[in-house]
Scaffold this active site. Structure first.
Site, PDB file in Angstrom:
ATOM      1  N   VAL A  44       0.849  -1.200   0.000  1.00  0.00           N
ATOM      2  CA  VAL A  44       0.000   0.000   0.000  1.00  0.00           C
ATOM      3  C   VAL A  44       0.881   1.246   0.000  1.00  0.00           C
ATOM      4  CG1 VAL A  44      -1.770   1.278   1.267  1.00  0.00           C
ATOM      5  CG2 VAL A  44      -1.874  -1.223   1.185  1.00  0.00           C
ATOM      6  N   CYS A  45       1.924   1.230   0.820  1.00  0.00           N
ATOM      7  CA  CYS A  45       2.839   2.381   0.896  1.00  0.00           C
ATOM      8  C   CYS A  45       3.500   2.642  -0.451  1.00  0.00           C
ATOM      9  CB  CYS A  45       3.909   2.133   1.953  1.00  0.00           C
ATOM     10  SG  CYS A  45       3.251   1.900   3.610  1.00  0.00           S
ATOM     11  N   THR A  46       3.792   1.594  -1.169  1.00  0.00           N
ATOM     12  CA  THR A  46       4.421   1.763  -2.488  1.00  0.00           C
ATOM     13  C   THR A  46       3.492   2.559  -3.408  1.00  0.00           C
ATOM     14  OG1 THR A  46       5.668  -0.270  -2.213  1.00  0.00           O
ATOM     15  CG2 THR A  46       5.354   0.499  -4.474  1.00  0.00           C
TER      16      THR A  46
END
Ligand code: BEZ
Length: 210
Positions: A44-46
């Site tokens: 998700v952070c990517t």
């Protein structure tokens, strides 16, 4: 105590992917989109980092500088950025703080122990050029944020500051805005010579693009 809207964003000096920064010096004269993410090399952070990088021209147009943070190292941030750029078709340029000892995360209450005792949740602080916190939002680790909303609230804050108005539900840039109840009709007529629509004595719309 948690930081609140209207508080001065606390200053700090810390290592980032763009070298050491003193936050107040770095942020001088700019709006800041300061946000934490749980960890590098996570899916998700990517996508969020990629979206922030893709939106660089939109942030720039609003005189707003993104500043990321997680408790990973500078080396981890730089290595992960290659994955972000490759998979999200972008070129990430904004600094990411390496808050390895969690000093800034604790200062900004970004660690929520029920989620993790070491990783930050998805906190957002929109900070104005006087270093005042103007908006806070917190998302859980497993929910990616909506960047249309982030740009929308920056627009709403900036148009509010410029015209002394408020923005209604679901407001988008270009829509009519609301005259606050503290402004009398007489003052509103002077302030907004283009005229305004009075739906109720306390519900008045004005088009500030005119
Ligand atoms: C993610 O970025 O995919 C993620 C990170 C921490 C917890 C859950 C998801």
């Amino acid at each position: 105590m948690a930081l609140r809207i209207g508080d001065t964003a606390p200053n700090f000096t810390i290592a980032t992917t763009a070298g050491e920064i003193n936050f107040h010096d770095w942020a001088k004269g700019k709006w800041v989109f300061f946000f934490s993410h749980p960890a590098d090399y996570t899916p998700v952070c990517t996508t969020e980092m990629g979206r922030t990088a893709q939106l660089a021209p939109e942030f720039e147009a609003r005189n707003c500088a993104p500043l990321g943070l997680s408790t990973d190292t500078v080396e981890e941030h730089l290595g992960w950025t290659k994955d972000v750029n490759a998979t999200q078709n972008t070129s990430l340029k904004f600094p990411i703080i390496a808050d390895v000892d969690r000093k800034i995360a604790e200062l900004y209450d970004m660690i929520h122990p029920s989620e993790s005792s070491t990783a930050t949740v998805r906190s957002i602080f929109i900070i104005d050029p006087e270093h005042k916190i103007r908006l806070t939002m917190t998302y859980p680790m497993a929910v990616g944020r909506n960047f249309d909303e982030i740009l929308r609230v920056i627009d709403a804050l900036q148009i509010g500051d410029k015209h002394g108005i408020a923005t209604p539900v679901e407001w988008q840039a270009g829509d009519k805005v609301i005259i606050p109840p503290t402004v009398s009709n007489a003052d509103a007529s002077q302030k907004f010579p283009q005229g305004f629509d009075e739906i109720l004595p306390y519900l008045r719309y004005v088009d500030v693009s005119k």
